[in-house]
Design a protein around this motif. Structure first.
Motif, short mmCIF file in Angstrom:
data_model
loop_
_atom_site.label_atom_id
_atom_site.label_comp_id
_atom_site.label_asym_id
_atom_site.label_seq_id
_atom_site.Cartn_x
_atom_site.Cartn_y
_atom_site.Cartn_z
N UNK A 1 2.42 0.61 3.28
CA UNK A 1 2.85 -1.04 4.25
C UNK A 1 3.78 -1.69 2.89
N UNK A 2 4.44 -2.27 3.14
CA UNK A 2 5.49 -3.19 2.77
C UNK A 2 6.20 -4.78 3.06
N UNK A 3 6.55 -5.55 2.05
CA UNK A 3 6.90 -6.23 2.09
C UNK A 3 8.40 -6.17 2.55
N UNK A 4 9.67 -7.09 2.85
CA UNK A 4 10.78 -6.47 2.62
C UNK A 4 11.08 -8.04 2.70
N UNK A 5 11.94 -9.28 1.77
CA UNK A 5 12.57 -10.69 1.51
C UNK A 5 14.00 -10.41 1.89
N UNK A 6 14.28 -10.89 3.57
CA UNK A 6 15.54 -10.34 3.77
C UNK A 6 16.06 -12.05 3.14
N UNK A 7 17.91 -11.95 3.22
CA UNK A 7 18.89 -12.56 3.08
C UNK A 7 19.84 -12.45 4.57
N UNK A 8 19.77 -13.72 4.78
CA UNK A 8 20.16 -13.90 6.17
C UNK A 8 21.39 -13.44 6.86
N UNK A 9 22.10 -12.92 6.48
CA UNK A 9 22.97 -12.22 6.83
C UNK A 9 22.96 -10.47 6.61
N UNK B 1 9.97 6.43 15.44
CA UNK B 1 11.36 6.92 15.89
C UNK B 1 11.20 7.27 14.63
N UNK B 2 11.71 8.39 14.28
CA UNK B 2 12.21 8.97 12.92
C UNK B 2 12.42 8.47 11.70
N UNK B 3 12.06 8.42 10.69
CA UNK B 3 11.96 7.63 9.66
C UNK B 3 13.29 7.49 8.99
N UNK B 4 14.50 8.20 9.79
CA UNK B 4 15.72 7.99 9.69
C UNK B 4 16.52 6.60 10.39
N UNK B 5 15.59 6.90 11.61
CA UNK B 5 16.15 5.52 12.54
C UNK B 5 15.30 4.48 12.18
N UNK B 6 14.37 3.70 11.54
CA UNK B 6 13.94 2.94 11.06
C UNK B 6 14.61 1.43 11.44
N UNK B 7 15.91 2.34 10.73
CA UNK B 7 16.70 1.00 10.80
C UNK B 7 16.85 -0.43 11.84
N UNK B 8 16.44 0.10 13.36
CA UNK B 8 17.07 -0.57 14.44
C UNK B 8 15.67 -1.24 14.31
N UNK C 1 1.11 -0.91 0.11
CA UNK C 1 -0.13 0.22 0.14
C UNK C 1 0.69 1.24 -0.36
N UNK C 2 0.53 2.57 -0.91
CA UNK C 2 1.43 3.39 -0.95
C UNK C 2 1.38 4.35 0.58
N UNK C 3 -0.43 4.49 0.22
CA UNK C 3 -0.20 5.84 1.61
C UNK C 3 -0.81 6.48 1.00
N UNK C 4 -0.80 7.53 2.08
CA UNK C 4 -1.52 8.66 1.64
C UNK C 4 -1.06 9.80 1.54
N UNK C 5 -1.34 10.82 0.71
CA UNK C 5 -0.48 13.00 0.54
C UNK C 5 -0.08 11.96 -0.50
N UNK D 1 12.67 0.61 2.95
CA UNK D 1 11.74 0.99 2.36
C UNK D 1 10.09 1.55 2.48
N UNK D 2 10.87 1.95 3.88
CA UNK D 2 9.46 3.59 3.92
C UNK D 2 10.26 5.10 3.95
N UNK D 3 11.23 4.74 3.61
CA UNK D 3 11.07 6.60 2.24
C UNK D 3 10.90 6.19 1.44
N UNK D 4 10.22 5.26 0.82
CA UNK D 4 9.63 4.83 -0.34
C UNK D 4 8.31 4.47 -0.52
N UNK D 5 7.66 4.84 0.82
CA UNK D 5 6.11 5.03 1.51
C UNK D 5 5.44 5.76 1.68
N UNK D 6 4.28 6.10 2.04
CA UNK D 6 4.20 7.68 2.32
C UNK D 6 3.71 7.48 3.71
#
Length: 302
Positions: A137-145, A103-110, A63-67, A128-133
């Motif tokens: 919502x988004x889905x992320x497929x993460x390799x273990x590393x 948190x602030x969008x720039x610190x969502x990595x934790x 979902x791209x989001x609003x705005x 990915x959050x910085x690609x949203x409004x």
């Protein structure tokens, strides 16, 4: 001499061939994880995008989001996550069930679970959050590393590829979000509640018949059941052995009980997160959780 040397040379060549044939070619974790993720994408017919740096993760905007604009790094983002194993489907953490993070969008990595057992630095979340409004919502497929690594963390085993869902809320204020969640809950369950000055909602079913007034410093004996908005019970005492003072509990109890109940009184309260355990959470209560309590006053002393 030449004959002996020739035999030695032949033996050496034979050993070289033998060891070469036994040697195994070990694939890197990047190759192994990449193949598993590609197989998963194909098997589930997913339409995903590879990250621009080609670090190994893929994402899908659900979902791209609003705005009109995406989150900026300085914007507040309220969100929840679901972390599950890519291949086995095991849900290791689902903050969406009970609370949310902020948190602030720039610190969502934790990314740290409420009990502190699942901590990881995942830059893909921020990217990915910085690609949203807001509200996206988004889905992320993460390799273990790029997730919990070769050692795993908490209940996540080693080298576990992760299927991560992130859902952001349109609200930028936790208080506004809490109030919307509470009102949605009231409407869904056809409840009649009164909103107090501290935004705690309450319904007094029985005022009580006692003559001793209750203050923040009164010693009360109570029965109670505490739930999250999804109905999960996180704490209870129904045998009437819970003895305390209101000023030693979450603020929401003291916001509504004095002046409304006496001995024998019963009340239901919906507490916004800042009048409960706030952004820190406590024990099994996650960050920014709205709480739902049924309370009965068994006894009061001053």
């Amino acid at each position: 001499m030449l004959k002996k040397l020739s035999q030695f040379t032949l033996a050496l060549i034979g050993l070289t061939v033998l060891f070469s044939s036994c040697k195994k070619d070990y694939e890197s974790i990047q190759v192994v994880d990449g193949r598993k993720i590609q197989d998963y994408i194909t098997a589930n017919k997913l339409t995903v995008t590879e990250d621009s740096l080609k670090s190994g993760y893929f994402y899908q905007i659900l979902t791209q989001g609003a705005g009109t604009v995406n989150y900026a790094t300085s914007d507040t983002v309220l969100y929840n996550v679901t972390v599950k194993g890519l291949e086995n489907g095991n849900v290791y953490w689902a903050s969406a069930i009970q609370g949310n993070r902020g948190t602030l969008a720039g610190y969502v990595n934790g990314l740290t679970s409420s009990d502190g057992t699942m901590s990881a630095n995942i830059p893909a979340l921020r990217d990915v959050v910085l690609r949203l409004k807001p509200g996206g919502s988004a889905r992320i497929l993460l390799p273990s590393y790029l997730a919990y690594g070769k050692n795993g963390v908490g209940v996540v085993p080693s080298n576990e590829n992760i299927d991560l869902l992130i859902n952001t809320f349109p609200e930028k204020s936790q208080n506004v979000l809490d109030d919307r969640l509470i009102n949605d809950f009231i409407k869904k369950n056809s409840l009649t509640m009164t909103k107090g000055p501290t935004r705690v909602y309450y319904n007094v079913s029985t005022a009580g018949t006692g003559t001793t007034p209750i203050s923040l410093t009164s010693t009360i004996t109570a029965k109670y059941t505490g739930r999250f908005l999804d109905g999960t019970v996180f704490d209870s005492n129904t045998d009437g052995t819970f003895v305390t003072t209101l000023n030693s509990l979450v603020l929401g109890w003291g916001d509504v009980i004095p002046g409304k109940l006496t001995k024998g009184g019963k009340i239901r309260i919906l507490i916004p997160s800042d009048r409960a355990y706030g952004s820190a959470g406590k024990g099994s209560v996650p960050s920014n959780a709205v709480l739902d309590f049924d309370i009965e006053i068994v006894d009061v002393t001053n």
